[in-house]
Structure formats: structure tokens, C-alpha cells
Design an enzyme around this catalytic site. Sequence first.
Site, PDB file in Angstrom:
ATOM      1  N   TYR A 279       0.872  -1.169   0.000  1.00  0.00           N
ATOM      2  CA  TYR A 279       0.000   0.000   0.000  1.00  0.00           C
ATOM      3  C   TYR A 279       0.916   1.229   0.000  1.00  0.00           C
ATOM      4  O   TYR A 279       2.072   1.151  -0.370  1.00  0.00           O
ATOM      5  CB  TYR A 279      -0.925  -0.078   1.220  1.00  0.00           C
ATOM      6  CG  TYR A 279      -2.008   0.959   1.323  1.00  0.00           C
ATOM      7  CD1 TYR A 279      -2.770   1.330   0.225  1.00  0.00           C
ATOM      8  CD2 TYR A 279      -2.291   1.559   2.548  1.00  0.00           C
ATOM      9  CE1 TYR A 279      -3.771   2.285   0.334  1.00  0.00           C
ATOM     10  CE2 TYR A 279      -3.293   2.504   2.672  1.00  0.00           C
ATOM     11  CZ  TYR A 279      -4.024   2.869   1.553  1.00  0.00           C
ATOM     12  OH  TYR A 279      -5.009   3.811   1.676  1.00  0.00           O
TER      13      TYR A 279
ATOM     14  N   ARG B 111      -6.602   9.795 -10.680  1.00  0.00           N
ATOM     15  CA  ARG B 111      -5.949  10.572  -9.616  1.00  0.00           C
ATOM     16  C   ARG B 111      -5.349   9.595  -8.610  1.00  0.00           C
ATOM     17  O   ARG B 111      -5.834   9.456  -7.505  1.00  0.00           O
ATOM     18  CB  ARG B 111      -6.955  11.493  -8.929  1.00  0.00           C
ATOM     19  CG  ARG B 111      -6.328  12.536  -8.008  1.00  0.00           C
ATOM     20  CD  ARG B 111      -7.329  13.088  -7.032  1.00  0.00           C
ATOM     21  NE  ARG B 111      -7.855  12.069  -6.139  1.00  0.00           N
ATOM     22  CZ  ARG B 111      -7.259  11.665  -5.010  1.00  0.00           C
ATOM     23  NH1 ARG B 111      -6.094  12.153  -4.646  1.00  0.00           N
ATOM     24  NH2 ARG B 111      -7.814  10.735  -4.247  1.00  0.00           N
TER      25      ARG B 111
ATOM     26  N   LYS C 180      -5.201  -2.181  -2.189  1.00  0.00           N
ATOM     27  CA  LYS C 180      -6.303  -1.999  -1.233  1.00  0.00           C
ATOM     28  C   LYS C 180      -6.928  -3.344  -0.863  1.00  0.00           C
ATOM     29  O   LYS C 180      -7.235  -3.602   0.308  1.00  0.00           O
ATOM     30  CB  LYS C 180      -7.377  -1.098  -1.850  1.00  0.00           C
ATOM     31  CG  LYS C 180      -7.011   0.375  -1.885  1.00  0.00           C
ATOM     32  CD  LYS C 180      -7.342   1.055  -0.574  1.00  0.00           C
ATOM     33  CE  LYS C 180      -7.133   2.558  -0.678  1.00  0.00           C
ATOM     34  NZ  LYS C 180      -7.545   3.280   0.518  1.00  0.00           N
TER      35      LYS C 180
ATOM     36  N   GLU D 134     -12.097   4.228  -5.742  1.00  0.00           N
ATOM     37  CA  GLU D 134     -10.765   4.603  -5.291  1.00  0.00           C
ATOM     38  C   GLU D 134     -10.062   5.486  -6.321  1.00  0.00           C
ATOM     39  O   GLU D 134      -9.971   5.134  -7.501  1.00  0.00           O
ATOM     40  CB  GLU D 134      -9.930   3.328  -5.054  1.00  0.00           C
ATOM     41  CG  GLU D 134      -8.545   3.568  -4.514  1.00  0.00           C
ATOM     42  CD  GLU D 134      -8.562   4.070  -3.077  1.00  0.00           C
ATOM     43  OE1 GLU D 134      -7.581   4.722  -2.684  1.00  0.00           O
ATOM     44  OE2 GLU D 134      -9.545   3.813  -2.351  1.00  0.00           O
ATOM     45  N   ASP D 135      -9.571   6.619  -5.874  1.00  0.00           N
ATOM     46  CA  ASP D 135      -8.715   7.506  -6.663  1.00  0.00           C
ATOM     47  C   ASP D 135      -9.347   7.946  -7.985  1.00  0.00           C
ATOM     48  O   ASP D 135      -8.704   7.916  -9.043  1.00  0.00           O
ATOM     49  CB  ASP D 135      -7.351   6.847  -6.904  1.00  0.00           C
ATOM     50  CG  ASP D 135      -6.486   6.897  -5.648  1.00  0.00           C
ATOM     51  OD1 ASP D 135      -6.909   7.527  -4.666  1.00  0.00           O
ATOM     52  OD2 ASP D 135      -5.393   6.307  -5.642  1.00  0.00           O
TER      53      ASP D 135
ATOM     54  N   ASP E 204     -13.596   5.733  -0.760  1.00  0.00           N
ATOM     55  CA  ASP E 204     -12.649   5.803   0.352  1.00  0.00           C
ATOM     56  C   ASP E 204     -11.954   7.155   0.426  1.00  0.00           C
ATOM     57  O   ASP E 204     -11.659   7.645   1.521  1.00  0.00           O
ATOM     58  CB  ASP E 204     -11.613   4.683   0.216  1.00  0.00           C
ATOM     59  CG  ASP E 204     -10.672   4.632   1.414  1.00  0.00           C
ATOM     60  OD1 ASP E 204     -11.174   4.649   2.549  1.00  0.00           O
ATOM     61  OD2 ASP E 204      -9.452   4.592   1.210  1.00  0.00           O
ATOM     62  N   ASP E 205     -11.682   7.778  -0.716  1.00  0.00           N
ATOM     63  CA  ASP E 205     -11.000   9.077  -0.706  1.00  0.00           C
ATOM     64  C   ASP E 205     -11.856  10.143  -0.038  1.00  0.00           C
ATOM     65  O   ASP E 205     -11.345  11.004   0.677  1.00  0.00           O
ATOM     66  CB  ASP E 205     -10.668   9.512  -2.135  1.00  0.00           C
ATOM     67  CG  ASP E 205      -9.830   8.483  -2.858  1.00  0.00           C
ATOM     68  OD1 ASP E 205      -8.727   8.199  -2.390  1.00  0.00           O
ATOM     69  OD2 ASP E 205     -10.300   7.937  -3.868  1.00  0.00           O
TER      70      ASP E 205
ATOM     71  N   ASN F  79      -0.682  11.835   0.347  1.00  0.00           N
ATOM     72  CA  ASN F  79       0.137  10.695  -0.061  1.00  0.00           C
ATOM     73  C   ASN F  79       0.605  10.886  -1.490  1.00  0.00           C
ATOM     74  O   ASN F  79      -0.027  11.613  -2.255  1.00  0.00           O
ATOM     75  CB  ASN F  79      -0.693   9.405   0.033  1.00  0.00           C
ATOM     76  CG  ASN F  79      -0.971   9.002   1.469  1.00  0.00           C
ATOM     77  OD1 ASN F  79      -0.079   8.988   2.294  1.00  0.00           O
ATOM     78  ND2 ASN F  79      -2.218   8.671   1.756  1.00  0.00           N
TER      79      ASN F  79
END
Length: 638
Positions: free
Chosen positions: A158, A211, A229, A300-301, A323-324, A479
Site C-alpha cells: 500500500y 488521480r 487496497k 478509489e482515486d 474511500d478518498d 500521499n
Amino acid sequence: MASAAASISRSLRRSLAGASSSSHRDRHLLLLLGQGGGGGGGGRGFVTAECHRPVVLHKRGSDILHDPWFNRGTAFSMTERDRLGLRGLLPPNVVSSQQQIDRFMLDLKRLQKYARDGPSDTYPLAKWRILNRLHDRNETMYYKVLIDNIEEHAPIVYTPTVGLVCQNYSGLFRRPRGMYFSAEDRGEMMSMVYNWPTDQVDMIVVTDGSRILGLGDLGVHGIGIAIGKLDLYVAAAGINPQRVLPVMIDVGTNNEKLLKDPLYLGLQEHRLEGEEYVAVIDEFMEAVFSRWPNVIVQFEDFQSKWAFRLLQRYRKTYRMFNDDVQGTAGVAIAGLLGAVRSQGRPMIDFPKQKIVVAGAGSAGIGVVNAASRTMARMLGNNEVAFESARSQFWIVDAHGLITEERTDIDPDARPFARKKSELSHQGLREGASLIEVVKKVKPDVILGLSAVGGLFSKEVLEALKDSSSSRPAIFAMSNPTKNAECTPEEAFSILGEKIIFASGSPFGNVDLGNGKIGHSNQGNNMYLFPGIGLGTLLSGARVISDGMLQAAAERLASYMKEEEVLEGIIYPPISRIRDITKEVAAAVVREAVAEDLAEGYRDMDAHELARLSEEETVDYVKNNMWSPLYPTIVYKKD
């Protein structure tokens, strides 16, 4: 610890309806014995069948050795070798699973140095290569190694190493893992999902690669983040690895380097936009929920402009979350509540905190929305409370302080734009710089979700010395590591020991001298998203509500003991991740029951879930977490 949570958490205050304490004890004993309890009927096992029941295969011999789901290499016993046609295909010595792991760990220490692909290949990336090869050979052993060494290996599978993996994915690709849906597959996705070999999928992590972390548009390379993940869903939450599915939705890329790279594995065309883009995501969602109606999908992203829109589009219809937006928000809230406790104040004082937020993307606005809701609930949950909560935030983006004077303000940021009437009183203006805002506001917290490394400069940190808080908090949450707004060394060297520091990626603690330690807390989303997914799965909740997410965040906030928090430790060590996930998942289950969203899981229906005490709910979760044990394998001809 429980009393602290009770002060703010409805889910932790509520005592579930049920029988007397003696019958609770009886039902708890039955749970531990795997006999079930209540509801008439016969005995029932609450332990996952995947860990303890034989697996029937229609293959034998070398086909098993080439299947990472079932291969166990030299750990096959002699009777298994005879039964499965493996005698002579393996060295004669039978070793235990622990001996296999010990041998692998010795090799890992020795080989990671030599697995580097030239001087530009970092040691973490070399370690990822070795772990990935084990994953390709023997999944059970891979997850056993990951779980037993989670503190060491989580940063490899991760963040931050997964960022390097995604940047170099075309060169690292060896065997397919997961599924790829592209813009060229429009009209075919409903049939494509049946190409996946398993009839049950519990968890999907999907990205469009637009992203990835703070690295921007990485196109099809983004599949690496979905794989990483899901590794944590298995390791932390005990989701069965045969029931997880990483997904990449390739709608093109706007990364000019990838568009010109002859080795790029994705579509070399610019990204779809507008309704064409939405149509592709719609078709994907319809397809996966058609085949797997009970699956949970984590987005995600996705770039900010789509993250909120897709979340609002699907969250009331499908079991999904982002999640973001939501996971990051929950972890940040837990940390913010911990920062209040670290000042020796009760969490109910959270609405008094002044918070400057750097970053107005999906993560930044997601945190501000969730934090303001938490404040408002503490203040009475009415319009006056919401207005008061919103006034505690100052959001600074690339153009400076966001105020209502801005002409092109993002709709998601508009509720938090500072009012014109406030600006002169505060000595601020539209577009004021971060350092100006920190100097004038004297915040209790500066929260970075900007993806701009070093944004919390020496001048910004110096300005925080005038904070109205006795122990100001710095959250450098972006991150990967290079995008962190500052390092713990920078924060402690400028502000001294009386601060709270947290980051999104891992940093070491800081030696302050005289036996004192500056604690570097990692506000990692892995504290929450595995428990949110597991709790949703085991409750059978139809959707993932704000209340379920809030219950998860509040349980994480209350997990730390008072003495730990007063020392400046607001997040637990990653080594406790399975216990943390168990507690978070149980809180999510209880909240789903309380909101009448739970429909049950397998043969535990909603009525039986409602009768479980808090302790029994934790046991129920624990007993349904997959563990990496070699199952008994039985061969059966087709």
C-alpha cells in the site's frame, strides 16, 4: 476508553434490545462454541466455511501447483500428494507452513538487495517484486506473511510503495490480476463479468486511474492501487481472497507521456468526459451488481470532479462508498477527536476547534463535510448547529482562502466559503495565502490534503506558534510520502514537543532528546475502510449510511487509551490492525441494525443480529474473518 466513545457516539451509547444478562452469557457461550443461539432451529456455525471446510477441486497434479489459490508447495503432506497426484512433483521433504514462512523471510532479507532492477529501482520496489512473486505462487502463504509482518509490509503493498508500482506498472506487469473494463467494451460489460471465474465476490475496489494518490493521471496503471487496497481487505478484515476483485475502468488518459509510450498497456486516447463517461460507469455498476447482487464496491482515486458526483449518484442504490471522500474523512475525524483528547479535554469540545484546511479536492471537502456534521451533532443537530460548525473551518486551495467573493467557487466548497462580513473583522480577504490565514486565525489544527509536498513551510509552522491551542495539531495527510505537507522532523524542530503530528504516509518517531519522543501518527485509511467493508458485509446492510461511517470513525477515535492520547499517540500501531478492524466492523454492524438497514449475512438474519450484545457482535465479526490456513483439498472428477 468506552466511556470516551459514549460521550459522542450514538452507536456506542445504545444498548441493543435483548434478553437478560444470563441469556446474553448463554448466547455468548454458544457463539464461541459455534452452536448459534436463539431463533429456535438447529445448531449453526459462525466460523467462515472457507477456513475450515474441505475444498473440492476438479483438478489434480501440476494443475494444482500452478494455481496460487490452492498451491501449498512443499507443505503438501504425503497423503495429500498421493490423493492429488503430486508424489514425485515436489521434493520429498514435507515442511510446515511456518517453516515455509521462515525460509521465505530469510530469503526476502537476502534477495531484496539483488532483486533491484538497476540503480533506479528502490529497495521497497524490490521488496514488492519479491512479495508479488510469492502472491503469484501461493496466495495463502502470501497473506500469512503479510498478516504476520503487517507493520513492515503494509507500506510495501500500500502507500507509499504502491505509488511507485503504479508509476512503473507496464514494466512490472507479469500476470493479470483483476478485471479491466474499457471504453471499447461499451455494450459488452454484462457478459464480460461472467469471465471472472468465481460465482461469489464480496468486495470490489474500482478505479479509473485518474488521480492515483497524489501522482495524478496514471491511466490503466492505476490497477495497482486496487490490488493493494484488496490485499489490506484480506489482511486486515479477513475478507476471503477468493472473493475479492480489483477493477480498472479504462476510459483513456490525459497523461501525455503515457499517450506516447509504446509500452503503455491501456487505451492511448484522451479520457471520455461528460455523459459518455457516466454511461461507462453506469454500465459497469449495473453489470457487477447483476452478477453479484450483494457485492460491496469501493471507489478509489477518481478525480475530484467525478468522486462526489458518482458517490451521490450510486450511494442510495448500491452498496458502495468512496474511500478518498468518506474513508479519509473518517480517519481524519478520529484523529481530530484524538487531538482534542490530547489536550486533556473531552471530545465534546470538538466544535470549539478552529481548523484551517489546505486542499479543496475530494478528500479535503470530504473531511470538512464529515467533520462539520460531527460538530453539528454535538451542538444539537439543527440548522443553527450546522451554521456554527461550518464557521469553524477556513479552506485554502491553490488560489488562496475560499470566500463567497470568489466567482467560480466549486459547489461542494460553497457552504464553507467565508462570508464577506467576516473578512474585515478577521483581517482576511479572498485569496489570502495559507500563511496569512494561519497568522490571523491562530488555528487549533492545520489539516493538509493538498498533495503539495512541503506546503507547511517553516513560515507556516512558525505562524502556528501563536495558536490558541495549548497543543496544536498538524495533519500532513497527503500521499505518497513526497507529497506530505511537512515531515515530523520539521514540525517538532520548529514547534517543540507540545504538538500533535499525523501524516497519511508512514514516518518514524522523532527523538527530541532527554528521553522524549515526538510521536509521528499515521492517519492511514486502512484503519477504517477494511472495517467499513467487513461490517457492511456481515450486517447485510442495503446501503452504507453516514451513520455507519460515523460509527466507524468514532470507534477508531475511542480505541486509544487515555494515557496513550496524552502522550501524543492518537492512532494505534498498524500491528493491531486486525483487532482494530474487528472493533470498527462491529460498530458498523450495530449501527446498521440500529438504522434498520441490516438484512443479515448467510444464516444470521437481521432479528438475530439485533439480539446480539456488543460483546457478542464483536465475537460474530471475529469468527467470520478469514485466516490464511491451508484447507483440506479433495479431488473430484468433473
